[in-house]
Write a protein that holds these residues in place. Structure first.
Motif: not given
Ligand code: UGA
Length: 369
Positions: A195-202, A212-221, A256-264
């Motif tokens: 899942r994305v958080v573990t993926q980014f940490i690794a 960022l898949v498709d720009g990372g504009y998808q949002r999750r909570c 809530e945040c976008s995957i782009r914000e999460l990465a940063h």
């Protein structure tokens, strides 16, 4: 109270058993293919563990369903890449194997606390997903990503139908992107299938780009696991039958945040860590298409936000851990557990070294969740 947890070594399972043993006098019987996350509880007098497979150890399961007051079947594949790589495996494990367990609960009239998922709401465009109102919207059959949501949804409906007939007492809980220490194994992230958080940490640890898949504009909570476990404990306590035959979202709409914000955010937190402040270089953040990342058959959920009004009303629960704190605790736990141990990251993780000897049985398949 006696509780049976299948998939007890998974992300939710091992956090839940830690808390139960710490805060209650309940006993837990647990089964899983592995026990690497259970070193804190193996050998505890109120915890009995079997290393086994739910498709094989059926007699053990039936015996313990009969013996316990509550059954929590947590075995599932829960990482999107695997929904595309092994859709039938998702159906067989998440639906068929769990259906067998539910039928045992019906046979012995046991209470079931079942993990539904935020994914059942699918591509609904509602601004907040409500358990008893929101339409569950899935994409075309060729988009195999939806087999996970569909399998979970069908089992939700089966459990609900048994409950309506009075054959079973249940609570369906719907986690919304729970995160925390030991979310997924870093080995799965190494292969790009966590899942994305573990993926980014690794990726940060390996100095690989964060994609960022498709720009990372998808949002999750993103919901911190301790908050999620607080809610689960209230469901298990079930004071005055508050959770009886209810479906309850467990998520943190404030986070809530976008995957782009999460990465940063994750990159900033990583760069501030004492062991990484002086690294020579850090991972880049790059864009990629869904097709090149996941292959064909992927479709995304653009915004996924829970209404938690029901959890507040029924359980008196609300989440407390904010996004940055949740990410910091998650990231730092991964770094502490993987960088300070006397083995190279990516090698076999350490296992419990005490006197405990699990009963070994054939264990063939990989189970995640
Ligand atoms: C997940 C999983 O299906 C289940 O674990 C679970 O039922 C549910 O969410 C939940 O926890 O509520 P999803 O949020 O889509 O679904 O899964 P992730 O793999 O964490 O991906 C989140 C988003 O990040 C997706 O839009 C994905 O495309 C994106 N992503 C993922 C990236 O941009 N880059 C990556 O490297 C990985």
């Amino acid at each position: 109270m006696k509780i049976l947890i299948l998939g007890v070594n998974g992300f939710i399972g091992h956090h839940l058993v830690d808390r139960i043993l710490k805060e209650t006098d309940w006993s837990v019987y647990g089964m899983d293919l592995a026990f690497d996350r259970l070193s804190r509880v193996l050998g505890h007098p109120r915890f009995a563990f079997l290393e086994g497979d739910i498709s094989i150890n059926r007699e053990w399961i039936e015996y313990h369903v009969k013996k316990c007051d509550v059954v929590i079947p947590l075995v599932a594949i829960a990482t999107p890449k695997l929904y595309l790589e092994n859709p039938l495996g998702v159906f067989e494990l998440n639906f068929e194997m769990n259906l067998n367990v539910i039928k045992q609960c019906v046979k012995y009239h046991k209470r079931v606390v079942f993990p539904s998922t935020s994914e059942v709401y699918g591509a609904s465009t509602e601004s907040e997903f409500k358990e008893d109102e929101t339409f569950l919207v899935l994409g075309p059959i060729q988009k195999q990503r939806w087999i996970y949501a569909c399998s979970k949804q069908l089992l939700d409906r089966v459990i609900y139908a048994y409950g309506s007939r009075g054959d079973i007492e249940f609570t369906l809980f719907r986690p919304f992107n729970w995160i925390g220490p030991r979310l997924d194994s870093l080995d799965t992230a190494k292969e790009g299938s966590s899942r994305v958080v573990t993926q980014f940490i690794a990726d940060l640890l390996m100095g690989r780009p964060l994609c960022l898949v498709d720009g990372g504009y998808q949002r999750r909570c993103f919901t911190y696991v301790d908050d999620g476990i607080d809610a689960l404990m209230k469901i298990l306590e079930n004071k005055d039958g508050c959770a009886r035959n209810e479906i309850i979202n467990i998520g943190n709409p404030q986070n809530e945040c976008s995957i782009r914000e999460l990465a940063h955010l994750l990159k900033t937190i990583f760069m501030a860590h004492p062991r990484h402040q002086r690294d020579d270089r850090y991972s880049e953040i790059v864009e990629t298409s869904a097709e090149s990342y996941y292959g064909q058959g992927y479709q995304d959920i653009l915004v996924r936000k829970p209404s938690i009004e029901k959890a507040r009303r029924l359980l008196g629960w609300f989440p407390k851990v904010g996004l940055e704190e949740a990410l910091k605790r998650t990231l730092y736990a991964f770094l502490d557990e993987n960088e300070t141990l006397p083995f190279a990251w990516g090698n076999t993780p350490p296992v419990f070294q005490g006197t405990f000897e699990p009963e070994r049985t054939r264990a063939g398949r990989s189970e995640k969740g």
